[in-house]
Design a protein around this motif. Structure first.
Motif, PDB file in Angstrom:
ATOM      1  N   GLY A   1      -7.752  -1.129   1.348  1.00 36.55           N
ATOM      2  CA  GLY A   1      -7.447  -2.510   1.014  1.00 36.55           C
ATOM      3  C   GLY A   1      -6.183  -2.754   1.757  1.00 36.55           C
ATOM      4  O   GLY A   1      -5.885  -3.944   1.622  1.00 36.55           O
ATOM      5  N   PHE A   2      -5.008  -1.830   2.544  1.00 41.10           N
ATOM      6  CA  PHE A   2      -4.707  -2.270   3.686  1.00 41.10           C
ATOM      7  C   PHE A   2      -5.121  -2.682   4.325  1.00 41.10           C
ATOM      8  O   PHE A   2      -5.050  -4.473   4.904  1.00 41.10           O
ATOM      9  CB  PHE A   2      -3.573  -0.645   4.188  1.00 41.10           C
ATOM     10  CG  PHE A   2      -2.980  -1.399   5.618  1.00 41.10           C
ATOM     11  CD1 PHE A   2      -1.834  -1.870   4.981  1.00 41.10           C
ATOM     12  CD2 PHE A   2      -3.449  -1.332   5.819  1.00 41.10           C
ATOM     13  CE1 PHE A   2      -1.231  -2.553   6.595  1.00 41.10           C
ATOM     14  CE2 PHE A   2      -3.184  -1.078   7.704  1.00 41.10           C
ATOM     15  CZ  PHE A   2      -1.811  -1.743   7.505  1.00 41.10           C
TER      16      PHE A   2
ATOM     17  N   VAL B   1       0.454  -1.577   0.203  1.00 37.46           N
ATOM     18  CA  VAL B   1      -0.050  -0.296   0.001  1.00 37.46           C
ATOM     19  C   VAL B   1       0.795   1.314   0.354  1.00 37.46           C
ATOM     20  O   VAL B   1       0.336   2.158  -0.781  1.00 37.46           O
ATOM     21  CB  VAL B   1      -0.986   0.128   1.259  1.00 37.46           C
ATOM     22  CG1 VAL B   1      -1.467   1.549   1.584  1.00 37.46           C
ATOM     23  CG2 VAL B   1      -1.730  -1.360   1.219  1.00 37.46           C
ATOM     24  N   GLY B   2       2.166   1.097   0.276  1.00 34.42           N
ATOM     25  CA  GLY B   2       3.081   2.599   0.338  1.00 34.42           C
ATOM     26  C   GLY B   2       3.775   3.185  -0.500  1.00 34.42           C
ATOM     27  O   GLY B   2       3.755   3.943  -1.469  1.00 34.42           O
ATOM     28  N   VAL B   3       3.375   1.401  -1.477  1.00 34.12           N
ATOM     29  CA  VAL B   3       4.143   2.045  -2.852  1.00 34.12           C
ATOM     30  C   VAL B   3       3.048   2.633  -3.613  1.00 34.12           C
ATOM     31  O   VAL B   3       3.327   3.552  -4.495  1.00 34.12           O
ATOM     32  CB  VAL B   3       4.734   0.467  -4.012  1.00 34.12           C
ATOM     33  CG1 VAL B   3       4.658   0.869  -5.293  1.00 34.12           C
ATOM     34  CG2 VAL B   3       5.902   0.284  -2.658  1.00 34.12           C
ATOM     35  N   GLY B   4       2.107   1.740  -3.644  1.00 33.04           N
ATOM     36  CA  GLY B   4       0.339   2.409  -4.174  1.00 33.04           C
ATOM     37  C   GLY B   4       0.525   4.204  -3.999  1.00 33.04           C
ATOM     38  O   GLY B   4       0.022   4.917  -4.998  1.00 33.04           O
ATOM     39  N   ALA B   5       0.629   4.534  -2.217  1.00 35.92           N
ATOM     40  CA  ALA B   5       0.750   5.538  -1.769  1.00 35.92           C
ATOM     41  C   ALA B   5       1.377   7.247  -2.922  1.00 35.92           C
ATOM     42  O   ALA B   5       0.658   8.228  -3.101  1.00 35.92           O
ATOM     43  CB  ALA B   5       0.555   5.825  -0.316  1.00 35.92           C
TER      44      ALA B   5
ATOM     45  N   LEU C   1      -3.600  -2.228  -8.648  1.00 34.07           N
ATOM     46  CA  LEU C   1      -3.194  -3.603  -9.052  1.00 34.07           C
ATOM     47  C   LEU C   1      -2.415  -4.128  -8.115  1.00 34.07           C
ATOM     48  O   LEU C   1      -2.703  -5.177  -8.831  1.00 34.07           O
ATOM     49  CB  LEU C   1      -3.218  -2.604 -10.035  1.00 34.07           C
ATOM     50  CG  LEU C   1      -2.606  -3.746 -11.223  1.00 34.07           C
ATOM     51  CD1 LEU C   1      -3.597  -4.618 -11.937  1.00 34.07           C
ATOM     52  CD2 LEU C   1      -2.144  -3.149 -12.517  1.00 34.07           C
ATOM     53  N   PHE C   2      -1.387  -3.244  -7.527  1.00 32.11           N
ATOM     54  CA  PHE C   2      -0.675  -4.611  -7.227  1.00 32.11           C
ATOM     55  C   PHE C   2      -1.308  -4.849  -5.367  1.00 32.11           C
ATOM     56  O   PHE C   2      -1.032  -6.341  -4.995  1.00 32.11           O
ATOM     57  CB  PHE C   2       0.564  -3.031  -6.306  1.00 32.11           C
ATOM     58  CG  PHE C   2       0.869  -2.924  -7.096  1.00 32.11           C
ATOM     59  CD1 PHE C   2       1.113  -3.368  -8.605  1.00 32.11           C
ATOM     60  CD2 PHE C   2       1.873  -2.251  -7.031  1.00 32.11           C
ATOM     61  CE1 PHE C   2       2.349  -2.709  -9.568  1.00 32.11           C
ATOM     62  CE2 PHE C   2       2.729  -0.457  -7.506  1.00 32.11           C
ATOM     63  CZ  PHE C   2       2.759  -1.856  -9.206  1.00 32.11           C
TER      64      PHE C   2
ATOM     65  N   LEU D   1     -13.491  -3.898  -3.810  1.00 30.02           N
ATOM     66  CA  LEU D   1     -12.176  -2.738  -4.222  1.00 30.02           C
ATOM     67  C   LEU D   1     -11.808  -2.592  -5.587  1.00 30.02           C
ATOM     68  O   LEU D   1     -11.733  -0.923  -5.853  1.00 30.02           O
ATOM     69  CB  LEU D   1     -11.040  -2.782  -2.799  1.00 30.02           C
ATOM     70  CG  LEU D   1     -11.720  -2.885  -1.217  1.00 30.02           C
ATOM     71  CD1 LEU D   1     -10.588  -3.364  -0.863  1.00 30.02           C
ATOM     72  CD2 LEU D   1     -12.419  -1.489  -1.046  1.00 30.02           C
ATOM     73  N   PHE D   2     -11.496  -3.452  -5.727  1.00 26.89           N
ATOM     74  CA  PHE D   2     -10.864  -3.165  -7.621  1.00 26.89           C
ATOM     75  C   PHE D   2     -11.821  -2.473  -8.347  1.00 26.89           C
ATOM     76  O   PHE D   2     -11.164  -2.171  -9.248  1.00 26.89           O
ATOM     77  CB  PHE D   2      -9.950  -4.703  -8.337  1.00 26.89           C
ATOM     78  CG  PHE D   2      -9.404  -4.408  -9.188  1.00 26.89           C
ATOM     79  CD1 PHE D   2      -8.338  -3.191  -9.147  1.00 26.89           C
ATOM     80  CD2 PHE D   2      -9.631  -4.928 -10.009  1.00 26.89           C
ATOM     81  CE1 PHE D   2      -7.874  -3.560 -10.634  1.00 26.89           C
ATOM     82  CE2 PHE D   2      -9.098  -5.022 -11.050  1.00 26.89           C
ATOM     83  CZ  PHE D   2      -8.177  -4.174 -11.571  1.00 26.89           C
TER      84      PHE D   2
END
Length: 416
Positions: free
Chosen positions: A66-67, A28-32, A101-102, A87-88
């Motif tokens: 999602g997290f 989730v950090g990468v997505g943020a 997507l991740f 959610l997707f």
């Protein structure tokens, strides 16, 4: 910037106890971060409204949800995947983001890895159906074969790739676990076989002990009964008593040796060497040895002492006189047997040792009533004395010729 060692250690401990939290936070950090970089939506064609009109707060909210869903993907993988799919779909409705997507990719992987076999089968057919539908529906709606193929490839990449990846990893782990279990079974079987061999050997030794004691007791009984059946006669009675004593002493000696062996509880320890296994003893030292004569039959304790003296002598020859010609001889001299190990020629080296080899051999010989000498002796033949033996040094004349090394053990053929 260096983190304190205590912080790093605590972080590792927390990760070891909660790996799902760390991996979910990382995903989730990468997505943020990608959202903060203001990357454009990846599926604008699926958006129900203009993606630019949707505030980023909605995308962050979906990512945060999602997290939360990812935290339960190991204990309840199918429930987490169902919630993640919802959610997707919501994220696709506003244009779609790489971060979500991740998350969806990770949830499919987790379900394919942690779910039950029945759940994995259902998931497989759902993925097949979704991939086929993404190819058939656009073509049926007249959107063109090119778009149908493109959507089918995308569906396969998003849905089938994590499933296939998780299946491969799971099969690898199952294979490793199966091999580990097979190795454990093999170890247990080997332990059982060793224990069975030990029991069989001890049973054989117990039978040997019985036979030896029974034979000696029978000899004692017959001799004493014959002596008692006749009238008293000093010389004959003394001879009978001598025979009874010899049988008793021999039986006690055999019984003592056998009991010592039977009491050894270390199954991993090799059996004491015996002269009957002379070929194996010589082969284990890995040097050329010529044997003169045959080892005679000896009491158990004497036989073991002689075998250990032979092994130690051959090891010393290989260690201190490499290349020497070694001769092992057995000879009977009255009530004694003479065992000699002669090392001729070769090359003298200063090998590292404890210095206890010869004293230990002497103690073994004296322990059974024998003697042992060890030391340099003159060469056997004139040819050897002039250095004609291969490996003997001739520098400086005969005075510098390497002397032979001779170990002589004189052991009793009978104990008592």
């Amino acid at each position: 910037m260096e983190f304190p060692r205590g912080f790093v250690a605590r972080s590792k401990a927390v990760y070891a106890g909660h790996p799902e939290v760390y991996s979910a936070a990382a995903t989730v950090g990468v997505g943020a971060v990608l959202l903060a970089l203001d990357l454009p939506p990846i599926w604008t064609s699926t958006a129900l409204t203009d993606p630019a009109s949707i505030p980023d707060g909605w995308r962050y909210a979906i990512l945060a949800a999602g997290f939360v869903v990812m935290l339960g993907r190991r204990r309840h993988p199918m429930i987490a995947l169902t919630a993640g799919t919802t959610l997707f779909a919501a994220d696709l409705a506003i244009g779609g983001t790489l971060g979500m997507l991740f998350v969806f990719f990770d949830l499919i992987y987790s379900a394919a890895f942690w779910a039950s076999a029945r759940a994995r089968g259902i998931l497989f057919w759902l993925i097949v159906a979704a991939t086929l539908a993404s190819a058939v529906l656009p073509w049926a709606l007249g959107l063109g074969a090119q778009l149908a193929v493109l959507l089918a490839i995308q569906a396969f990449a998003v849905l089938a790739t994590p499933y296939w990846w998780a299946s491969a990893v799971r099969r690898g782990r199952e294979l490793a676990a199966s091999e580990a279990a097979r190795a454990d079974d093999a170890q247990r079987l080997a332990a059982v076989e060793r224990e069975r061999a030990v029991r069989a050997e001890r049973a054989r030794m117990a039978q040997d002990l019985h036979d030896v004691i029974a034979g000696n007791l029978a000899a004692i009984a017959i001799t004493s009964e014959a002596s008692l059946a006749r009238s008293a006669y000093a010389a004959r009675d003394r001879a009978a008593l001598v025979a009874v004593r010899e049988a008793s002493v021999a039986g006690l000696e055999q019984m003592r040796s056998m009991i010592v062996l039977l009491r050894t509880g270390d199954e991993g320890r090799s059996a004491p060497p015996r002269l009957a296994d002379l070929d194996e003893l010589v082969a284990a030292v890995e040097i050329e040895v010529s044997v003169v004569g045959a080892p005679p039959a000896l009491p158990t304790a004497v036989d073991q002492a002689a075998a250990r003296i032979v092994v130690e002598s051959l090891r010393n020859a290989a260690k201190h006189r490499p290349g020497a010609a070694v001769e092992l001889s057995f000879a009977v001299d009255g009530d004694d047997v003479v065992v000699q190990v002669r090392s001729s020629g070769g090359r003298a080296v200063r090998a590292v040792g404890t210095g206890h080899g010869v004293p230990m051999m002497r103690d073994r010989a004296e322990g059974v009533g024998g003697t042992l000498t060890a030391g340099p002796v003159p060469a056997v033949t004139p040819a050897e004395a002039t250095g004609a033996v291969p490996g003997a040094s001739t520098a400086g004349g005969p005075a510098s010729v390497l002397e032979d090394w001779l170990v002589t053990a004189r052991l009793p053929r009978r104990t008592g």
